[in-house]
Design a protein around this motif. Structure first.
Motif, PDB file in Angstrom:
ATOM      1  N   PRO A  13       0.230  -0.966   0.215  1.00 24.68           N
ATOM      2  CA  PRO A  13       0.012  -0.266   0.039  1.00 24.68           C
ATOM      3  C   PRO A  13       1.028   1.591  -0.655  1.00 24.68           C
ATOM      4  N   THR A  14       0.193   2.340  -0.035  1.00 20.99           N
ATOM      5  CA  THR A  14       0.964   3.346  -0.033  1.00 20.99           C
ATOM      6  C   THR A  14       0.697   4.930   1.221  1.00 20.99           C
ATOM      7  N   PHE A  15       1.518   4.219   1.815  1.00 21.05           N
ATOM      8  CA  PHE A  15       1.743   5.474   2.989  1.00 21.05           C
ATOM      9  C   PHE A  15       1.673   7.242   2.894  1.00 21.05           C
ATOM     10  N   GLN A  16       1.088   7.885   3.755  1.00 19.68           N
ATOM     11  CA  GLN A  16       1.356   9.181   3.173  1.00 19.68           C
ATOM     12  C   GLN A  16       0.985   9.571   5.928  1.00 19.68           C
ATOM     13  N   HIS A  17       2.006  10.838   5.655  1.00 20.35           N
ATOM     14  CA  HIS A  17       2.227  11.292   6.752  1.00 20.35           C
ATOM     15  C   HIS A  17       1.265  12.752   6.258  1.00 20.35           C
ATOM     16  N   ILE A  18       0.549  12.757   8.253  1.00 15.87           N
ATOM     17  CA  ILE A  18      -0.200  13.935   8.046  1.00 15.87           C
ATOM     18  C   ILE A  18      -0.099  14.107   9.571  1.00 15.87           C
ATOM     19  N   ALA A  19       0.291  16.265   9.523  1.00 16.75           N
ATOM     20  CA  ALA A  19       0.862  16.541  10.377  1.00 16.75           C
ATOM     21  C   ALA A  19      -0.149  17.517  11.022  1.00 16.75           C
ATOM     22  N   ALA A  20      -0.238  17.780  11.997  1.00 14.22           N
ATOM     23  CA  ALA A  20      -1.268  18.557  12.912  1.00 14.22           C
ATOM     24  C   ALA A  20      -0.176  19.778  14.131  1.00 14.22           C
ATOM     25  N   LYS A  21      -0.595  20.202  14.772  1.00 15.92           N
ATOM     26  CA  LYS A  21      -0.426  21.566  15.594  1.00 15.92           C
ATOM     27  C   LYS A  21      -1.555  21.381  16.532  1.00 15.92           C
ATOM     28  N   PRO A  22      -1.431  21.181  17.683  1.00 20.06           N
ATOM     29  CA  PRO A  22      -1.992  21.695  18.332  1.00 20.06           C
ATOM     30  C   PRO A  22      -2.899  23.461  18.632  1.00 20.06           C
ATOM     31  N   LYS A  23      -3.518  24.202  18.823  1.00 18.55           N
ATOM     32  CA  LYS A  23      -4.126  25.525  19.004  1.00 18.55           C
ATOM     33  C   LYS A  23      -4.206  25.960  20.085  1.00 18.55           C
ATOM     34  N   THR A  24      -3.737  27.094  20.785  1.00 19.02           N
ATOM     35  CA  THR A  24      -4.751  27.411  21.668  1.00 19.02           C
ATOM     36  C   THR A  24      -6.383  28.542  21.557  1.00 19.02           C
ATOM     37  N   VAL A  25      -7.196  28.231  22.086  1.00 22.61           N
ATOM     38  CA  VAL A  25      -7.860  29.553  22.069  1.00 22.61           C
ATOM     39  C   VAL A  25      -7.952  29.973  23.670  1.00 22.61           C
ATOM     40  N   ALA A  26      -7.635  31.381  24.169  1.00 23.75           N
ATOM     41  CA  ALA A  26      -8.656  31.916  25.189  1.00 23.75           C
ATOM     42  C   ALA A  26      -9.147  32.692  24.997  1.00 23.75           C
ATOM     43  N   HIS A  27      -9.933  33.429  26.468  1.00 26.01           N
ATOM     44  CA  HIS A  27     -10.552  34.430  26.509  1.00 26.01           C
ATOM     45  C   HIS A  27     -10.162  34.873  27.917  1.00 26.01           C
ATOM     46  N   THR A  28      -9.847  36.386  27.644  1.00 27.54           N
ATOM     47  CA  THR A  28      -9.321  37.141  29.157  1.00 27.54           C
ATOM     48  C   THR A  28     -10.670  37.793  29.682  1.00 27.54           C
ATOM     49  N   PHE A  29     -11.032  38.431  31.379  1.00 29.06           N
ATOM     50  CA  PHE A  29     -11.305  39.467  31.446  1.00 29.06           C
ATOM     51  C   PHE A  29     -11.023  39.807  32.890  1.00 29.06           C
ATOM     52  N   ASP A  30     -11.385  41.153  33.288  1.00 37.57           N
ATOM     53  CA  ASP A  30     -11.231  41.554  34.418  1.00 37.57           C
ATOM     54  C   ASP A  30     -11.810  42.307  34.791  1.00 37.57           C
ATOM     55  N   MET A  31     -11.548  42.897  36.335  1.00 36.97           N
ATOM     56  CA  MET A  31     -12.232  43.580  36.631  1.00 36.97           C
ATOM     57  C   MET A  31     -11.616  44.429  37.924  1.00 36.97           C
TER      58      MET A  31
END
Length: 365
Positions: free
Chosen positions: A106-124
């Motif tokens: 069979p034919t093999f192939q690599h797939i790359a994926a990096k983690p991503k960060t989602v953030a939400h901030t608030f202040d008082m």
């Protein structure tokens, strides 16, 4: 005698209240006149509305697309796939005492994926927190904002997961619309895959070149057939509330009044719309639960995603965490002011290890 004196209502008022009295009335002849300076609820300093500390949201903050996805730990930053079978023209039946056939693979192939960060901030500010517990304030303003921003964080992730395929993910999480597309344009490239050169990465799809067509049950039946032939087996259907109601109308005309089986579909703990199996209010189709989400991409009607969650999940690098720093937690120097700051953060990515297991129906009205 009073009965001789009282002949009119004015006589009665004069007898009981007098011509000038503490109720603020005065009389001139037979006319009853009101004073010209009444005390009203709008008079300054008289009335102060009390709103209470409970905050009632007027927004639909559901996040069903995110909730139905299995969550798995991030173990590596990519995976291998088989993109072509071994040759069917090499090997097979052998003649008696024949030499061994040539090898194949069979034919093999690599797939790359990096983690991503989602953030939400608030202040008082410190002053806002102090006053919130006084007078008619919100009370514990930290708790109020923490609860509402937690919902917002999850809802925003839900919107990322349901973005249109033409919206390149960038720093956002990839979307189900991009995973389930059959579009080979460069804007639909995903992970490290050039989709124009890798047709195996295109999901099964039913679309009409951007021209909306009337939804029919044939569209659903055909997409199930194509997905099954690819080796997929959809476990859940995600769509919008408008498409769900259109399916209800289609199936109602075919309803047979036999024994009813009432169903409330659930998937990963998310409840769908309760109804009758394949009729009236649709709960499932081909035994697959239908889960609605308000954020699913629309043409005229919302699109439909057929998802095989054996091969689709949210790969979690760091689960959603809450951080807080500032004056209330004894560290105002961290934020360099007298206040309090909070943050929600999630790290990961939407992964699919088999594109053929998923499908979509688009261009619907």
């Amino acid at each position: 005698m009073a009965r001789d004196y009282i002949r009119t209502i004015t006589d009665m008022e004069r007898y009981f209240y007098g011509a000038g009295n503490a109720m603020g009335y005065s009389y001139s002849g037979s006319e009853l006149l009101k004073a010209d300076a009444p005390m009203l609820s709008t008079t300054a300093g008289i009335y102060q509305a009390i709103y209470g500390r409970k905050v009632w949201s007027q927004l639909n903050q559901e996040f069903n697309a995110f909730s139905i996805l299995p969550k798995r730990p991030w173990e590596r930053s990519g995976w291998r796939v088989i993109t072509e079978r071994p040759s069917f023209t090499v090997g097979g039946g052998l003649a008696e005492n024949a030499t061994l056939p040539d090898t194949t693979k069979p034919t093999f192939q690599h797939i790359a994926a990096k983690p991503k960060t989602v953030a939400h901030t608030f202040d008082m500010s410190e002053t806002a927190m102090f006053l919130a517990d006084k007078d008619d304030g919100l009370g514990d303003i930290r708790s109020v904002l923490k609860e509402e921003m937690g919902k917002h964080h999850a809802e925003h992730i839900n919107r990322m997961l349901t973005q249109d395929k033409a919206t390149v993910a960038g720093n956002d999480f990839e979307s189900l619309d991009r995973v389930t597309t059959g579009d080979s344009a460069s804007t639909s490239d995903i992970y490290s895959i050039d989709r124009s050169a890798n047709s195996w990465s295109l999901a099964e799809h039913s679309e009409n070149s951007g021209t909306d067509r009337t939804l029919s049950l044939d569209h659903l039946d055909e997409i199930f057939r194509l997905t099954w032939e690819r080796g997929g087996n959809p476990k859940v259907i995600l769509t919008g509330y408008d498409t769900l109601m259109r399916l209800q109308q289609l199936l109602q005309s075919q309803q047979r009044f036999m024994e009813e089986k009432r169903v409330t579909p659930t998937y990963n703990g998310v409840k769908g719309v309760p109804g009758i199996e394949a009729g009236f209010i649709v709960a499932t189709y081909n035994g697959v639960p239908i889960i609605p989400s308000k954020d699913v991409a629309k043409d005229t009607l919302s699109r439909m995603y057929f998802l095989d969650t054996d091969y689709l999940y949210f790969s979690t690098a760091i689960p959603t965490q809450y951080f807080e720093s500032g004056i209330e937690t004894g560290d105002p120097f961290a934020i360099n002011r007298l206040g309090q700051e909070g943050m929600y953060r999630t790290m990961g990515e939407l992964w699919t290890t088999f594109f053929g297991g998923h499908a979509s129906i688009r261009d619907l009205k």
